[in-house]
Design an enzyme around this catalytic site. Structure first.
Site, mmCIF file in Angstrom:
data_model
loop_
_atom_site.group_PDB
_atom_site.id
_atom_site.type_symbol
_atom_site.label_atom_id
_atom_site.label_comp_id
_atom_site.label_asym_id
_atom_site.label_seq_id
_atom_site.Cartn_x
_atom_site.Cartn_y
_atom_site.Cartn_z
ATOM 1 N N HIS A 17 -8.971 74.159 -35.596
ATOM 2 C CA HIS A 17 -10.001 75.161 -35.302
ATOM 3 C C HIS A 17 -9.849 76.424 -36.152
ATOM 4 C CE1 HIS A 17 -13.422 76.466 -33.228
ATOM 5 N NE2 HIS A 17 -13.108 76.103 -31.992
ATOM 6 N N THR B 297 -7.572 56.882 -37.458
ATOM 7 C CA THR B 297 -6.694 56.045 -36.658
ATOM 8 C C THR B 297 -7.557 55.062 -35.871
ATOM 9 O OG1 THR B 297 -5.030 55.993 -34.888
ATOM 10 C CG2 THR B 297 -6.608 57.815 -34.825
#
Length: 485
Positions: free
Chosen positions: A456, A404
């Site tokens: 994660h 982005t």
């Protein structure tokens, strides 16, 4: 062959298809045809907007447009008839259907249940679905209750109303007993089959629901409102809304309310699902990109890049792909259903694109195998198509990682949310001239900040840190594009 059978074969109904992957509805943006227009197989008749993209729909029949069942700006469920075509316009006026036997005076019959007739199945979405062969028995008109318009009643039953010439008058039945005082004055509530099913699932009596749809039709929102806790007595029941779609309503308190739909609705749902499903971790690094900015200018003069758009985002994308190649375990997905980690040997690189319709994330398939000129070509096509609103649903599916570019808005960086199903997203901040220690001296250098968010469950701190450090290393010393790539 009866007149009814001939009409069924003559008029073909085109249902709203599922133009994406499991989409349930689409908004009609624009009709390209009107009743009476001649159409051919494959001709585009309308443009619709799904939760992913704007798509043009071709008609799978030859003939003359008989009826458009919905206007522009209306959101239609997948599988609902949106247009009917007269495939034999030279046959003259539509033959009148035989008077149904149910119209013959008989003993009062119990009202039909709201359920669909047994054996009738929902037509699967797609082009050229055959008309249903199941016929619904006409309802007996209750005394004192006005008849519903044919087109409206047909829409509620899930099919277009054929243009049938009036049948010969039938003798009026013997007067029936006056309805009891508790019977609803307006007759059977108007609602489409999916709405009736929703009301049944929620245990809501449609007769108690206040309609807000066009011509008094009960909508999904009406059913949900009826299922919600009762409002305070001072709150008035909303009146019926005018048939014309209203994109925004300004309240007396100077508030503007806009319906959540299309890309905005899909983005909101995806971001909430991602934020509360994948445990996000975001790391940052500030890097001197002076040499990369010089390389951008040099590549603009390179004959191999002639006619291609070369910008810093191109080299950031290439650096990201090289870093993933050095750390392939980053390119993975979490399969919750099977409790597996899926490692992918391909990289579909998503590019977050701001468009007039909202934020979308199309991706470049197999971006890791592209040369720099190929990557520049596909990146330019991807952005151009997105801004025109022509991105296909397939182009926004199957991404593995995303970039982005928040720097184009002058933003230093951010903490981006993962695109659902992906493992990492890189935010590229604004490139600014800043004081920087270079070769032991403070000099003005072009500097940017990168932010990497990752899942994660898939990527631990060490792997995420090494990936981000490698991206920065390539941008600081772009010759690594050759030595590492």
């Amino acid at each position: 062959m009866t007149a009814s059978t001939a009409n069924d074969q003559r008029f073909r109904e085109f249902k709203m298809p599922d133009v994406g992957e499991g989409l349930t509805e689409a908004e009609i943006l624009k009709w390209y045809v009107q009743p009476g227009d001649t159409v051919t197989d494959g001709q585009v008749v309308c443009e619709v907007e799904t939760a992913k993209a704007a798509v043009e729909l071709p008609i799978p029949y030859d003939g003359v447009v008989h009826e458009l069942n919905f206007g522009e700006g209306v959101t239609v469920d997948v599988g609902t008839v949106i247009i009917s075509v007269d495939t034999d316009p030279g046959a003259g006026p539509v033959a009148p259907a035989a008077a149904p036997a149910a119209e013959v005076p008989a003993a009062p019959a119990a009202p039909e249940e709201d359920e669909e007739p047994q054996g009738r199945q929902a037509v699967l979405v797609g082009y050229g679905a055959a008309p249903s062969s199941t016929k619904r028995r006409p309802r007996r008109q209750q005394p004192g209750v006005p008849a519903q318009p044919a087109a409206l009643q047909a829409e509620l039953n899930g099919h277009a109303a054929p243009a049938v010439a009036p049948a010969a008058p039938v003798a009026a039945p013997a007067p029936a007993p006056a309805p009891v005082a508790s019977a609803p004055a307006a007759g059977r509530p108007l609602a489409k089959p999916p709405v009736r099913k929703l009301a049944k699932d929620l245990g809501i009596d449609l007769a108690t629901v206040a309609p807000t749809g066009p011509e008094g039709i009960i909508t999904r929102e009406d059913v949900y409102a009826a299922a919600a806790p009762a409002p305070a007595p001072a709150v008035a029941v909303p009146a019926a809304v005018a048939p014309a779609p209203v994109p925004a309503v300004v309240s007396a308190d100077r508030e503007r309310r806009v319906p959540v739909k299309g890309v905005r609705k899909a983005t909101a749902q995806a971001m909430v699902a991602s934020a509360f499903t994948a445990p996000h971790v975001t790391e940052f690094i500030t890097v001197d990109v002076t040499r990369t900015m010089k390389l951008v200018q040099e590549l603009k003069q390179d004959p191999d890049m002639a006619g291609l758009r070369v910008n810093p985002l191109l080299l950031v994308a290439k650096a990201f792909l090289i870093a993933i190649r050095r750390h392939p375990d980053v390119n993975a997905a979490w399969d919750e259903a099977n409790q597996e980690i899926v490692y992918k040997d391909y990289i579909n690189l998503g590019i977050a694109a701001a468009t007039p319709r909202g934020l979308i994330v199309p991706n470049i398939k197999d971006a890791g195998t592209k040369t720099l000129p190929q990557l520049a070509t596909e990146l330019a096509e991807l952005v151009s198509t997105a801004r025109e609103g022509k991105t296909s649903p397939a182009a926004m599916s199957g991404g593995t990682v995303t970039i982005t570019n928040v720097g184009v808005f002058g933003v230093d960086t951010g903490t981006p949310i993962l695109n659902p199903g992906e493992s990492a997203i890189l935010a590229f901040g604004a490139v600014k001239l800043q004081p920087w220690v270079h070769k032991g001296k403070v000099k003005a250098r072009q500097v940017t900040t990168l932010a990497l968010s990752f899942d994660h469950r898939l990527i631990d701190g060490e792997l995420g840190s090494r990936l981000l450090a490698d991206i920065a290393a390539v941008l600081e010393q772009p010759r690594r594009l050759i030595t590492w790539g």
